[in-house]
Write a protein that holds these residues in place. Structure first.
Motif, mmCIF file in Angstrom:
data_model
loop_
_atom_site.group_PDB
_atom_site.id
_atom_site.type_symbol
_atom_site.label_atom_id
_atom_site.label_comp_id
_atom_site.label_asym_id
_atom_site.label_seq_id
_atom_site.Cartn_x
_atom_site.Cartn_y
_atom_site.Cartn_z
ATOM 1 N N GLN A 196 0.847 -1.189 0.000
ATOM 2 C CA GLN A 196 0.000 0.000 0.000
ATOM 3 C C GLN A 196 0.881 1.237 0.000
ATOM 4 N N TYR A 249 -13.144 4.977 -5.646
ATOM 5 C CA TYR A 249 -12.352 3.767 -5.835
ATOM 6 C C TYR A 249 -12.248 3.479 -7.329
ATOM 7 N N TYR A 283 -9.641 12.173 8.270
ATOM 8 C CA TYR A 283 -9.038 10.966 8.843
ATOM 9 C C TYR A 283 -8.435 10.170 7.699
ATOM 10 N N LEU A 284 -7.527 9.274 8.030
ATOM 11 C CA LEU A 284 -6.820 8.472 7.045
ATOM 12 C C LEU A 284 -7.021 6.993 7.349
ATOM 13 N N PRO A 285 -6.908 6.132 6.330
ATOM 14 C CA PRO A 285 -7.093 4.693 6.581
ATOM 15 C C PRO A 285 -5.961 4.135 7.432
ATOM 16 N N ASP A 286 -6.316 3.342 8.451
ATOM 17 C CA ASP A 286 -5.316 2.669 9.266
ATOM 18 C C ASP A 286 -4.758 1.472 8.513
ATOM 19 N N TRP A 287 -3.576 1.062 8.888
ATOM 20 C CA TRP A 287 -2.928 -0.110 8.275
ATOM 21 C C TRP A 287 -2.939 -1.228 9.302
ATOM 22 N N GLU A 308 -6.448 -8.256 10.000
ATOM 23 C CA GLU A 308 -7.524 -7.581 10.721
ATOM 24 C C GLU A 308 -8.727 -8.473 10.976
ATOM 25 N N THR A 363 -0.326 -2.898 13.790
ATOM 26 C CA THR A 363 -1.176 -1.834 13.246
ATOM 27 C C THR A 363 -0.427 -0.510 13.262
ATOM 28 N N GLU A 382 -8.335 -5.849 16.680
ATOM 29 C CA GLU A 382 -7.561 -4.681 16.274
ATOM 30 C C GLU A 382 -6.480 -4.350 17.295
#
Length: 637
Positions: A50, A91, A158-162, A166, A234, A229
């Motif tokens: 990613q 997307y 906000y940003l996507p967590d890695w 998961e 993470t 989580e």
């Protein structure tokens, strides 16, 4: 730290392919997977790359390429592509390729055009969200799906967590996250369970952050575990400064993030003049502040209903109070803001608050200011007690949050920005189940049973959906949930006697065949009627998670057995008294005339315990389970 320039997605894929070629096999051959990585795995991520590129506080893109080997049917969801489009997110599907277990290509969807779907789920009134999905519909296991897509962000806060692994039973061979920003941009991040820290660097006016994870084994779901989580490697991400729909904000502190939400709400609490005058009249008639808040809350519940609104920034900005007044509906943000407007008109100070809702919601990461919320409620500060109002339910009692939002951090939106506070905790005297049953046993061992149960607070939450369902659903649910051998549910009644209290009453009339077993002149009678604990399995391998008991609870059962004429006790039982850090348990048996009274009391303590404490929990739990299986022998005189 030293900086190693991140390779591109293409170069990582090239290296992966070369390794497979050198071995003489296709790189996607399942035989190349280390057996340790397939243990307990429904899917194995062969590689995941990613790259998040942040161009400005209002523009970013995410490139994703991954290959996942699906081991069995339970992992098939990992082969399906999902995408979402709305005003701020788009997307772009690039490709989905399927390889068989030998690594040979069997399907390629590269030129496949995905039509967006409009779906309004449940209480959603309208939404600009469009969903895209592609199911390769391949079921010859194992197989590998290679999926690639990009995501454009046009405004974000906000940003996507890695998150690695998961879901349970997913292992990961190789994964990498790269984030690229302008050199002056402040990226906020929090590492959790990572095997190594971030590698950073600056080059040609760009800052780069890189994280890697290799050989992360699949996790199995464990009893009383933390949220998954909290167990996975993470990296949580948040923008330092951001802009969405021309609204600007910062995640530097909770105060700053709260100021952004306060700006979104600004000026949206204005009510029509006639409504304001009506509230002033109610204020004059109700000099007691708590009584007035209760009255206004009841008016809000009577007038409004919950619907979800997801249009543009409406997913985060409440509908204006005047529109809620006119249309009598709104989502959690709109209804909380409307309730705040009613209190404002009455001169009562209150605070809009955002919170992570859910009975099993993970703890808020209070050291990492960011968007960790999915719900809005209202807080009315007071002395000595603060009042909390859940505004989306027409049935929930005044000043009751329940397991949906209890005992966790919420972010109050004040005039001075955001401030973290903790919502109310409900103890064992509130989270209480009290049951009384009368069981009449005849000469054949059959029984007639009448049961009255009171469900309070946590148990009220569990029963409320049953209370609100129709007769046939209630009957089916009760018949399935009561585990008494040979049961026939003759009649039942479920009610909430006082709408101001979180208490549901249940009355059951039951007949049962062969509840007590006859053996010659003796009868064997199980004492615990309805509340049995199951044994926990032995711990055969190491445990990953700490032990989490989320809430205090108290359960008290009193069962009065009316014995058939001519029978008396043939055996005696001593009371059971158990105590541990996890809870307490005691039983008592009384015998008088033809009545035998069994009393069971179990209390569960809230707590977070070490991994090494789990064997002690197994021991305590299984001693309770053994005590719950107790039977007594009656002898015919």
């Amino acid at each position: 730290m030293t900086f190693c320039r991140a390779t591109t997605v293409a170069s990582l894929l090239f290296l992966f392919l070369v390794c497979g070629t050198l071995s003489g096999q296709s790189p996607y051959s399942v035989s190349l997977i280390n057996p340790e990585m397939t243990k307990n795995a429904k899917a194995v991520v062969r590689f995941s790359e990613q790259k998040l590129t942040i161009s400005s506080p209002s523009s970013a893109s995410l490139e994703v390429t991954k290959a996942v080997t699906i081991m069995n049917e339970t992992g098939r969801l990992e082969s399906i592509y999902f995408g979402i489009d709305d005003k701020f997110i788009t997307y772009h599907f690039d490709n989905l390729v399927i390889f068989d277990k030998e690594g040979k290509k069997v399907k390629d969807f590269g030129s496949f055009h995905l039509e967006p779907l409009i779906t309004f789920a449940g209480s959603t009134l309208y939404s600009d969200v469009r969903y895209k999905s592609l199911d390769p519909d391949y079921r010859t296991y194992p197989f590998t799906a290679e999926i690639s897509y990009t995501v454009d962000l046009r405004g974000f806060f906000y940003l996507p967590d890695w998150v690695i692994g998961e879901d349970y039973n997913i292992s990961t061979e190789k994964a990498r996250l790269t984030v690229e920003t302008p050199a002056e941009y402040k990226l906020c991040f929090l590492e959790q369970n990572m095997p190594s820290e971030v590698t950073t660097g600056t080059d040609k006016g760009k800052s780069t952050y890189e994280w890697k994870v290799e050989n992360d084994k699949a996790r199995e779901k464990e009893p009383y575990a933390l949220d998954i989580e909290q167990l996975c490697p993470t990296v949580f991400l948040a923008p330092g400064n951001f802009e969405i729909a021309k609204w600007r904000g910062s995640s530097a502190t909770w105060r700053d993030f709260g100021k952004f939400l306060a700006d979104l709400n600004q000026g949206r609490n204005i009510l029509p003049a006639n409504v304001t005058e009506k509230i002033k009249e109610l204020s004059a008639q109700n000099p007691d502040t708590t009584a007035l808040i209760r009255k206004l809350y009841a008016l809000m519940q009577e007038k409004t209903r919950y619907v979800s609104v997801q249009i543009g920034i409406g997913g985060w900005q409440p509908i204006e109070a005047q529109e809620v007044e006119e249309k009598s509906y709104g989502d959690c943000k709109a209804l909380s803001n409307y309730m705040k407007a009613l209190l404002d008109a009455a001169g009562i100070k209150s605070h809009y608050a955002v919170i992570m809702a859910g009975e099993d919601a993970p703890d808020l990461r209070h050291s990492f200011p960011s968007n960790q919320f999915n719900h809005a409620i209202l807080c009315v500060p007071g002395s000595p007690d603060t009042i909390w109002l859940e505004c989306t339910s027409q049935r929930i009692p005044f000043n009751y949050l329940g397991s949906f939002t209890d005992d966790r951090f919420a972010l109050l939106i004040t005039d001075d920005g955001g401030r973290l506070v903790r919502t109310r905790k409900y103890g064992s005297e509130e989270n209480r189940l009290t049951r009384k049953a009368i069981v009449t046993i005849d000469q054949t061992g059959n029984g007639k049973i009448s049961v009255k149960t009171e469900y309070s607070s946590y148990f009220y939450d569990q029963m409320l959906p049953v209370l609100l369902s129709d007769f046939e659903d209630q009957k089916r649910t009760l018949s399935e949930s009561v585990s008494i051998p040979g049961l026939t549910l003759v009649g039942f009644k479920i009610s909430q006697p006082d709408k101001e209290k979180p208490l549901i009453c249940e009355e059951l009339n039951i007949t049962t065949k062969g509840y007590a077993s006859r053996m010659s002149d003796r009868m064997i009678l199980p004492l615990n009627l309805m509340n049995k604990v199951s044994k926990l399995p032995a711990l055969n391998t190491g445990r990953d998670s700490e032990v989490l008991l989320r809430r205090e609870k108290l359960m008290i059962d009193t069962v009065i057995y009316k014995l058939p004429a001519g029978y008396t006790l043939s055996s005696t039982l001593n009371p059971v008294n158990l105590d541990s850090p996890f809870g307490s348990y005691d039983t008592n048996i009384e015998f008088s005339g033809n009545e035998l009274i069994y009393i069971r009391r179990q209390m569960i303590r809230k707590g977070r315990f070490k991994v090494d404490d789990y064997p002690a929990l197994i021991d305590y739990n299984n001693r309770v389970a053994t005590a719950d299986m107790v039977k007594i022998v009656l002898k015919r005189e």
